[in-house]
Design a protein around this motif. Structure first.
Motif, PDB file in Angstrom:
ATOM      1  N   GLU A 225      19.957  32.891   4.792  1.00 20.57           N
ATOM      2  CA  GLU A 225      21.308  33.591   5.383  1.00 20.57           C
ATOM      3  C   GLU A 225      21.426  35.122   5.367  1.00 20.57           C
ATOM      4  O   GLU A 225      21.616  35.525   3.963  1.00 20.57           O
ATOM      5  N   SER A 226      21.069  35.846   6.357  1.00 20.41           N
ATOM      6  CA  SER A 226      21.333  37.178   6.498  1.00 20.41           C
ATOM      7  C   SER A 226      22.735  37.750   6.593  1.00 20.41           C
ATOM      8  O   SER A 226      23.376  37.185   7.697  1.00 20.41           O
ATOM      9  N   GLY A 227      23.165  38.428   5.921  1.00 18.58           N
ATOM     10  CA  GLY A 227      24.701  39.043   6.118  1.00 18.58           C
ATOM     11  C   GLY A 227      24.863  39.769   7.287  1.00 18.58           C
ATOM     12  O   GLY A 227      23.905  40.428   7.677  1.00 18.58           O
ATOM     13  N   ALA A 228      26.242  39.812   7.696  1.00 18.61           N
ATOM     14  CA  ALA A 228      26.184  40.735   8.902  1.00 18.61           C
ATOM     15  C   ALA A 228      27.994  40.981   8.819  1.00 18.61           C
ATOM     16  O   ALA A 228      28.808  40.091   8.476  1.00 18.61           O
ATOM     17  N   GLY A 229      28.461  42.340   8.836  1.00 18.64           N
ATOM     18  CA  GLY A 229      29.815  42.705   8.766  1.00 18.64           C
ATOM     19  C   GLY A 229      29.996  42.364   7.376  1.00 18.64           C
ATOM     20  O   GLY A 229      29.578  42.933   6.493  1.00 18.64           O
ATOM     21  N   ASP A 230      31.283  41.765   6.952  1.00 18.50           N
ATOM     22  CA  ASP A 230      31.926  41.587   5.734  1.00 18.50           C
ATOM     23  C   ASP A 230      31.146  40.293   5.085  1.00 18.50           C
ATOM     24  O   ASP A 230      31.425  39.954   3.965  1.00 18.50           O
ATOM     25  N   GLU A 231      30.253  39.673   5.743  1.00 24.08           N
ATOM     26  CA  GLU A 231      29.649  38.598   5.324  1.00 24.08           C
ATOM     27  C   GLU A 231      28.188  38.914   4.526  1.00 24.08           C
ATOM     28  O   GLU A 231      27.207  39.478   5.179  1.00 24.08           O
ATOM     29  N   PRO A 232      28.224  38.769   3.312  1.00 25.78           N
ATOM     30  CA  PRO A 232      27.027  39.269   2.469  1.00 25.78           C
ATOM     31  C   PRO A 232      25.896  38.117   2.651  1.00 25.78           C
ATOM     32  O   PRO A 232      25.968  36.966   3.403  1.00 25.78           O
ATOM     33  N   ASP A 233      24.650  38.652   2.200  1.00 21.57           N
ATOM     34  CA  ASP A 233      23.563  37.713   2.269  1.00 21.57           C
ATOM     35  C   ASP A 233      23.734  36.487   1.511  1.00 21.57           C
ATOM     36  O   ASP A 233      24.574  36.631   0.439  1.00 21.57           O
ATOM     37  N   GLY A 234      23.292  35.282   1.821  1.00 18.24           N
ATOM     38  CA  GLY A 234      23.307  34.191   0.977  1.00 18.24           C
ATOM     39  C   GLY A 234      22.475  34.081  -0.117  1.00 18.24           C
ATOM     40  O   GLY A 234      21.405  34.378  -0.263  1.00 18.24           O
ATOM     41  N   MET A 235      23.329  33.866  -1.217  1.00 14.25           N
ATOM     42  CA  MET A 235      22.811  34.105  -2.535  1.00 14.25           C
ATOM     43  C   MET A 235      21.861  33.090  -2.856  1.00 14.25           C
ATOM     44  O   MET A 235      20.491  33.527  -3.285  1.00 14.25           O
ATOM     45  N   ILE A 236      22.113  31.922  -2.668  1.00 15.73           N
ATOM     46  CA  ILE A 236      20.902  30.991  -3.064  1.00 15.73           C
ATOM     47  C   ILE A 236      20.028  30.725  -2.008  1.00 15.73           C
ATOM     48  O   ILE A 236      18.520  30.796  -2.274  1.00 15.73           O
ATOM     49  N   SER A 237      20.265  30.956  -0.393  1.00 14.94           N
ATOM     50  CA  SER A 237      19.124  30.691   0.554  1.00 14.94           C
ATOM     51  C   SER A 237      18.177  31.970   0.200  1.00 14.94           C
ATOM     52  O   SER A 237      17.034  31.591   0.197  1.00 14.94           O
ATOM     53  N   ASN A 238      18.502  33.225  -0.052  1.00 15.50           N
ATOM     54  CA  ASN A 238      17.481  34.271  -0.311  1.00 15.50           C
ATOM     55  C   ASN A 238      17.034  34.044  -1.494  1.00 15.50           C
ATOM     56  O   ASN A 238      15.585  34.569  -1.614  1.00 15.50           O
ATOM     57  N   ARG A 239      17.504  33.661  -2.493  1.00 12.97           N
ATOM     58  CA  ARG A 239      16.495  33.365  -3.868  1.00 12.97           C
ATOM     59  C   ARG A 239      15.660  32.311  -3.546  1.00 12.97           C
ATOM     60  O   ARG A 239      14.519  32.378  -4.140  1.00 12.97           O
ATOM     61  N   LEU A 240      16.010  31.238  -3.005  1.00 10.76           N
ATOM     62  CA  LEU A 240      14.981  30.231  -2.493  1.00 10.76           C
ATOM     63  C   LEU A 240      13.940  30.793  -1.908  1.00 10.76           C
ATOM     64  O   LEU A 240      12.792  30.607  -2.093  1.00 10.76           O
ATOM     65  N   HIS A 241      14.221  31.619  -0.815  1.00 10.13           N
ATOM     66  CA  HIS A 241      12.997  32.126   0.091  1.00 10.13           C
ATOM     67  C   HIS A 241      12.334  33.290  -0.830  1.00 10.13           C
ATOM     68  O   HIS A 241      10.909  33.253  -0.644  1.00 10.13           O
ATOM     69  N   ASP A 242      12.873  34.011  -1.589  1.00 10.41           N
ATOM     70  CA  ASP A 242      12.082  35.173  -2.138  1.00 10.41           C
ATOM     71  C   ASP A 242      11.710  35.006  -3.526  1.00 10.41           C
ATOM     72  O   ASP A 242      10.486  35.543  -3.875  1.00 10.41           O
TER      73      ASP A 242
END
Length: 403
Positions: A225-242
């Motif tokens: 989940e990549s953030g856009a505008g006021d929406e931040p990146d997904g905290m858990i989804s990015n940690r799972l990926h990275d």
């Protein structure tokens, strides 16, 4: 509850319609201040974007509107109960929530919060808490007594991490104790929780199971989940990926969810998905294939392009092997070599498929972003499909009401 108390609850409906989000925002702020340990239970991403506050406001409003007969909310209550069990919510949590909800009503309404009104809401809340804990007790018992079942959190090892597209990666999760895993209904989800050092919190997230039940492992397929505008990146989804790698251990709650395939039927099914919304439908499709079902199946999927499209090849293989499966893929833009049957440019438009997607006595399973679900629901209804035949799942807090 007394008749007088129910009348008091109904009298608050206009206030809840206008100020419900202000009330629930105050409630969460108050609860986390006095019980900060609950930040480890709630999705703090949805707290930050306001989705959870809106979801609770809508739920409280619906309860007040139907206080005379809460049974009409059984579908919504069941959905919430499954979510609570997936988060290991226990009866003691209801006491904490009730305390802060009543205090918030007092603090937000001020002089309007009479003793009689607070007593009415205390009775209403207890009625709801009794209903929810009774339902959840049954769900916990069912989860614990299945072969390979459990309640609470169980450690699972990531034995495989497979990149399915530019955005979606699958994680194959096996119990670290070497035991079996409980079967589940196609379409259900599990909760996974991780420690986030940047928040100094444990955070849970729900992910649909994307494979058929097999007794050995669970597969989740997670979109970055990549953030856009006021929406931040997904905290858990990015940690799972990275950060999460094969061999790492994740804590997992047992399968839950009421958006499930009716496996007793033999009538046609039409699966309609947008983006990562295909994951619960993929579980349903794989189940039908693994059981050699003879049901007629239509698979309709939309996403931006082939690079972000996960699972296209496995479904193409299934289509070739399963004599009664046809797929239709919509991309925002088609590459030059994709002008072939079954691929369409633009968003998912069911009327372009006409009789290919409208099957007699079919059930329609829809999953994707809220605007996608709304469009498909309205299009199906306009094409003469009954409300009872349309089943949908909204990821995240339930804010979508269709009728």
């Amino acid at each position: 509850m007394t008749t007088a108390q129910k009348e008091l609850i109904k009298a608050t409906v206009p206030i809840l319609r206008e100020h419900g989000v202000a009330l629930t925002t105050h409630f969460y702020s108050r609860m986390f201040k006095h019980n900060p340990e609950l930040k480890n239970v709630f999705n703090m991403g949805n707290q930050g974007n306001g989705k959870q506050q809106l979801s609770l406001a809508l739920a409280v409003l619906a309860y007040a509107e139907h206080i005379e007969d809460p049974s009409v909310l059984v579908s919504a209550v069941t959905k919430i109960g499954h979510k609570h069990v997936s988060l290991d919510i226990r009866p003691e949590h209801y006491a904490i929530v009730g305390q802060h909800l009543l205090a918030s009503i007092k603090e937000v309404l001020g002089e309007g919060a009479t003793d009689e009104l607070i007593a009415a809401w205390a009775a209403a809340y207890q009625q709801l808490a009794d209903l929810m804990t009774g339902l959840e007790k049954s769900l916990y018992s069912e989860a614990a007594t299945k072969e390979g079942g459990w309640t609470g959190w169980r450690p699972f090892i990531v034995k495989q991490k497979v990149k399915e597209s530019e955005e979606i990666t699958s994680f194959y999760l096996y119990p670290s104790d070497g035991g079996k895993v409980a079967d589940f209904l196609p379409g259900q989800y599990i909760s996974v929780r991780l420690f986030l050092p940047e928040l100094n919190l444990i955070q849970p997230r729900q992910y649909s199971l994307s494979s058929a039940p097999n007794g050995s492992y669970y597969r989740i397929s997670v979109k970055r989940e990549s953030g856009a505008g006021d929406e931040p990146d997904g905290m858990i989804s990015n940690r799972l990926h990275d950060a999460v790698q094969e061999g790492d251990v994740l804590e997992v709650a047992p399968p839950a969810g009421d958006f499930t395939l009716d496996t007793a039927k033999q009538t046609p099914v039409v699966f309609i998905s947008g983006g990562v919304g295909q994951t619960p439908l993929l579980s349903m499709l794989e189940y039908l294939a693994s059981t050699e079902s003879n049901r007629e199946i239509v698979w309709v999927h939309g996403c931006r392009n082939r690079r972000v499209h996960a699972f296209n090849e496995p479904i193409t293989t299934l289509e070739a092997r399963h004599g009664r499966l046809q797929k239709h893929i919509f991309y925002d833009s088609l590459d030059e070599d994709m002008a072939v049957e079954g691929y369409y440019e633009g968003v998912v438009e069911l009327d372009r498929l006409k009789e290919q997607a409208l099957l007699q006595d079919a059930d329609y399973y829809v999953c994707g972003p809220a605007p996608f679900i709304r469009k498909q629901f309205e299009d199906l209804a306009a094409m003469g499909v009954s409300r009872e035949a349309i089943h949908y799942e909204e990821f995240g807090p339930a804010n979508l009401v269709l009728s």
